[in-house]
Design a protein around this motif. Structure first.
Motif, PDB file in Angstrom:
ATOM      1  N   TRP A  81       0.815  -1.216   0.000  1.00 43.21           N
ATOM      2  CA  TRP A  81       0.000   0.000   0.000  1.00 43.21           C
ATOM      3  C   TRP A  81       0.849   1.267   0.000  1.00 43.21           C
ATOM      4  CZ3 TRP A  81      -4.863  -0.795   3.597  1.00 43.21           C
ATOM      5  CH2 TRP A  81      -5.810  -1.577   2.892  1.00 43.21           C
ATOM      6  N   GLU A  82       2.032   1.222   0.586  1.00 38.70           N
ATOM      7  CA  GLU A  82       2.876   2.408   0.563  1.00 38.70           C
ATOM      8  C   GLU A  82       3.397   2.716  -0.838  1.00 38.70           C
ATOM      9  OE1 GLU A  82       6.014   2.070   3.344  1.00 38.70           O
ATOM     10  OE2 GLU A  82       4.694   2.160   5.115  1.00 38.70           O
ATOM     11  N   ARG A  83       3.340   1.716  -1.722  1.00 36.49           N
ATOM     12  CA  ARG A  83       3.884   1.878  -3.083  1.00 36.49           C
ATOM     13  C   ARG A  83       2.805   1.908  -4.147  1.00 36.49           C
ATOM     14  NH1 ARG A  83       8.200  -2.914  -2.818  1.00 36.49           N
ATOM     15  NH2 ARG A  83       8.702  -2.217  -4.935  1.00 36.49           N
ATOM     16  N   CYS A  84       1.542   1.834  -3.736  1.00 39.26           N
ATOM     17  CA  CYS A  84       0.468   1.871  -4.741  1.00 39.26           C
ATOM     18  C   CYS A  84      -0.793   2.453  -4.138  1.00 39.26           C
ATOM     19  CB  CYS A  84       0.206   0.473  -5.311  1.00 39.26           C
ATOM     20  SG  CYS A  84      -0.479  -0.696  -4.101  1.00 39.26           S
ATOM     21  N   ARG A  85      -1.694   2.849  -5.007  1.00 39.08           N
ATOM     22  CA  ARG A  85      -3.014   3.325  -4.630  1.00 39.08           C
ATOM     23  C   ARG A  85      -4.026   2.533  -5.456  1.00 39.08           C
ATOM     24  NH1 ARG A  85      -0.259   4.989  -1.344  1.00 39.08           N
ATOM     25  NH2 ARG A  85       0.069   7.122  -0.582  1.00 39.08           N
ATOM     26  N   LEU A  86      -4.972   1.871  -4.747  1.00 40.14           N
ATOM     27  CA  LEU A  86      -5.930   0.995  -5.425  1.00 40.14           C
ATOM     28  C   LEU A  86      -7.306   1.651  -5.431  1.00 40.14           C
ATOM     29  CD1 LEU A  86      -6.445  -1.794  -6.727  1.00 40.14           C
ATOM     30  CD2 LEU A  86      -7.052  -2.622  -4.426  1.00 40.14           C
ATOM     31  N   ARG A  87      -7.898   1.677  -6.621  1.00 37.48           N
ATOM     32  CA  ARG A  87      -9.259   2.205  -6.799  1.00 37.48           C
ATOM     33  C   ARG A  87     -10.074   1.126  -7.510  1.00 37.48           C
ATOM     34  NH1 ARG A  87     -13.302   6.299  -6.098  1.00 37.48           N
ATOM     35  NH2 ARG A  87     -14.848   5.800  -7.706  1.00 37.48           N
ATOM     36  N   ARG A  88     -11.318   0.908  -7.060  1.00 36.82           N
ATOM     37  CA  ARG A  88     -12.153  -0.129  -7.663  1.00 36.82           C
ATOM     38  C   ARG A  88     -13.354   0.470  -8.352  1.00 36.82           C
ATOM     39  NH1 ARG A  88     -16.654  -3.718  -4.827  1.00 36.82           N
ATOM     40  NH2 ARG A  88     -17.303  -4.923  -6.670  1.00 36.82           N
ATOM     41  N   CYS A  89     -13.686  -0.075  -9.542  1.00 35.05           N
ATOM     42  CA  CYS A  89     -14.929   0.207 -10.262  1.00 35.05           C
ATOM     43  C   CYS A  89     -15.624  -1.122 -10.512  1.00 35.05           C
ATOM     44  CB  CYS A  89     -14.677   0.916 -11.574  1.00 35.05           C
ATOM     45  SG  CYS A  89     -14.025   2.599 -11.391  1.00 35.05           S
ATOM     46  N   ALA A  90     -16.955  -1.141 -10.400  1.00 40.90           N
ATOM     47  CA  ALA A  90     -17.687  -2.405 -10.509  1.00 40.90           C
ATOM     48  C   ALA A  90     -18.280  -2.635 -11.888  1.00 40.90           C
ATOM     49  CB  ALA A  90     -18.798  -2.454  -9.450  1.00 40.90           C
ATOM     50  N   SER A  91     -18.132  -1.672 -12.812  1.00 47.36           N
ATOM     51  CA  SER A  91     -18.705  -1.830 -14.152  1.00 47.36           C
ATOM     52  C   SER A  91     -17.825  -1.110 -15.174  1.00 47.36           C
ATOM     53  CB  SER A  91     -20.118  -1.273 -14.216  1.00 47.36           C
ATOM     54  OG  SER A  91     -20.097   0.143 -14.065  1.00 47.36           O
ATOM     55  N   MET A  92     -18.056  -1.430 -16.409  1.00 47.38           N
ATOM     56  CA  MET A  92     -17.303  -0.772 -17.471  1.00 47.38           C
ATOM     57  C   MET A  92     -17.658   0.703 -17.549  1.00 47.38           C
ATOM     58  SD  MET A  92     -15.088  -0.599 -19.814  1.00 47.38           S
ATOM     59  CE  MET A  92     -14.602  -2.329 -19.820  1.00 47.38           C
ATOM     60  N   ALA A  93     -18.920   1.025 -17.411  1.00 48.60           N
ATOM     61  CA  ALA A  93     -19.340   2.425 -17.488  1.00 48.60           C
ATOM     62  C   ALA A  93     -18.689   3.242 -16.378  1.00 48.60           C
ATOM     63  CB  ALA A  93     -20.867   2.523 -17.391  1.00 48.60           C
ATOM     64  N   GLU A  94     -18.636   2.667 -15.170  1.00 56.61           N
ATOM     65  CA  GLU A  94     -18.011   3.371 -14.050  1.00 56.61           C
ATOM     66  C   GLU A  94     -16.513   3.556 -14.309  1.00 56.61           C
ATOM     67  OE1 GLU A  94     -17.334   2.904  -9.205  1.00 56.61           O
ATOM     68  OE2 GLU A  94     -18.556   1.438 -10.316  1.00 56.61           O
ATOM     69  N   ALA A  95     -15.874   2.510 -14.839  1.00 54.48           N
ATOM     70  CA  ALA A  95     -14.435   2.578 -15.117  1.00 54.48           C
ATOM     71  C   ALA A  95     -14.131   3.628 -16.187  1.00 54.48           C
ATOM     72  CB  ALA A  95     -13.917   1.211 -15.566  1.00 54.48           C
ATOM     73  N   GLN A  96     -14.941   3.652 -17.241  1.00 58.89           N
ATOM     74  CA  GLN A  96     -14.715   4.624 -18.307  1.00 58.89           C
ATOM     75  C   GLN A  96     -14.882   6.049 -17.797  1.00 58.89           C
ATOM     76  OE1 GLN A  96     -17.612   2.928 -21.039  1.00 58.89           O
ATOM     77  NE2 GLN A  96     -15.955   2.292 -22.439  1.00 58.89           N
ATOM     78  N   ALA A  97     -15.868   6.264 -16.953  1.00 59.26           N
ATOM     79  CA  ALA A  97     -16.094   7.603 -16.405  1.00 59.26           C
ATOM     80  C   ALA A  97     -14.934   8.008 -15.502  1.00 59.26           C
ATOM     81  CB  ALA A  97     -17.415   7.627 -15.631  1.00 59.26           C
TER      82      ALA A  97
END
Length: 434
Positions: A30-46
């Protein structure tokens, strides 16, 4: 990207359990990365539209997107991003298809521990960076090839063309699609094709990776309409897994050749009459004397002087005198063989070199010239100028130390002709040199 900056990772996963597993595996990093989650393609694209990201961990089974089309949609949203596919299939064929679709790696859900996942992320980011650098390098190279003024042609080991840039199209008059896959010898005159093929084979076996061929006496190329032109070529070779490739950079030097020829003409030609100037005549005559010594072939030399030329200049003007000199030169050239050389030594004095000509033949040529010139009045606008010439003839001898010795005999014979009344031919002999 700054190496000290944390990696931005986007997890596109609709299954909360699978998402939780990824989060747990990456927790030591975690000190070397930041994780973000999206549950759908539309959310990821936005999200990608508003945020920068280094790598996407992508599930191919989303509520609004399925299969390899999911990879395409991610690339449409972020073309420069690294993509790692998360899949439940541990299948090599699937992995290859995923890479071909534009991903950098794939991970099998449940089989990827944190260390493997982190290593895959780092490798994917590095691989994507190298792919992007390679893409940009190819793009720059293609721009150079497309914008180059010289023709660039790439051919394989069988001399079949694999690249034909726009400058090559302009130079040869072919479209690229007309020549790709065909032998490069089609761009050469037919009589030179065998020679060119031998040259390429020889270069292929040589140790030097590149070679300039502009120092060859002449390299001729052939356009689509059959016209030929002189060219300067540099060729290089490179080996790659598909075999050896040859790259030729070709430049049409027609204009340069014309310029060189014009400069040569100006340097060797009398500007008024168009015959050889004094320097060029003496150099050519000296070469003929050397040939005579080596092969014992005869040659004769004539010295010609227009009689009373000053009277023409004074009576009709210098413009009229120039017209007489031009007419004189034209008549002489029309009366002589192509192998003969006429030169202007100065003023109204000329010389003619007659290769392969004995003394008697030289006298006969001189007499014909004398008679024809006497019978050829010149219209000078303000009147008609009639003129005659006096001619001295000398034989080139192997014992002559230089061509000046021959010229001296012919010159003395010329003045003998003038002293004898002009409009006549005299022969240079030993007696005449006293």
């Amino acid at each position: 990207m700054n190496r000290a900056s944390p990696l931005s990772i986007l997890l596109v996963e609709d299954d909360p359990a699978d998402a939780r597993l990824v989060d747990l595996e990456l927790r030591p990093y975690w000190e070397r990365c930041r994780l973000r989650r999206c549950a759908s393609m539309a959310e990821a694209q936005a999200w990608l539209k508003e945020n920068a990201c280094d790598v996407v961990l992508l599930d191919l089974s989303l509520p609004d997107s399925f299969g390899f089309d999911t990879i395409r949609k991610i690339h449409e949203a972020a073309p420069d991003i690294a993509v790692i596919v998360l899949t439940g299939f541990d299948d090599e064929d699937f992995a290859m298809r995923a890479v071909e679709a534009g991903t950098q790696d794939y991970l099998v859900k449940g089989n990827a521990d944190g260390a493997l996942m982190w290593r895959s992320i780092q490798h994917a980011v590095a691989r994507k960076r190298m792919e992007e650098e390679l893409r940009l390098a190819k793009q720059r190279l293609q721009a150079i090839i497309d914008l180059a003024h010289d023709a660039i042609i790439v051919m394989d080991e069988d001399s079949r063309m694999t690249l034909f840039n726009p400058a090559a199209e302009r130079t040869f008059g072919y479209r690229a699609e007309e020549v790709l896959g065909r032998p490069v010898e089609m761009l050469m005159p037919e009589r030179l094709r065998g020679m060119h093929a031998d040259m390429v084979r020889g270069f292929g076996q040589a140790s030097d990776p590149a070679r300039m061929m502009g120092n060859r006496p002449e390299l001729l190329a052939r356009r689509s309409d059959g016209t030929e032109f002189p060219a300067e070529v540099a060729i290089s070779k490179v080996d790659h897994p598909g075999g050896r490739l040859f790259t030729a950079v070709l430049r049409d030097i027609s204009e340069r050749k014309r310029t060189e020829e014009e400069l040569r003409r100006l340097a060797t030609t009398d500007p008024l009459t168009g015959v050889a100037n004094r320097r060029h005549f003496l150099e050519a005559a000296a070469v003929e004397l050397q040939r005579l010594r080596r092969y014992h072939r005869p040659a004769a030399l004539l010295m010609l002087d227009i009689d009373f030329f000053k009277v023409i200049n004074d009576g009709l003007g210098h413009a009229a005198g120039d017209l007489v000199l031009v007419a004189f030169a034209l008549i002489c050239r029309d009366s002589l063989r192509s192998a003969d050389l006429i030169g202007r030594l100065g003023g109204e004095e000329f010389a003619v070199l007659l290769p392969e000509t004995e003394m008697q033949g030289g006298v006969e040529v001189a007499e014909r010239l004398r008679q024809r010139l006497a019978d050829s009045p010149v219209d000078v606008g303000s009147g008609v100028a009639r003129f005659t010439v006096s001619i001295g003839v000398a034989e080139c001898r192997p014992t002559d130390e230089s061509i000046e010795a021959t010229l001296m005999r012919a010159d003395r014979a010329l003045y003998d002709a003038k002293r004898s009344g002009r409009n006549r031919v005299r022969v240079g002999t030993e007696e005449a040199t006293g």
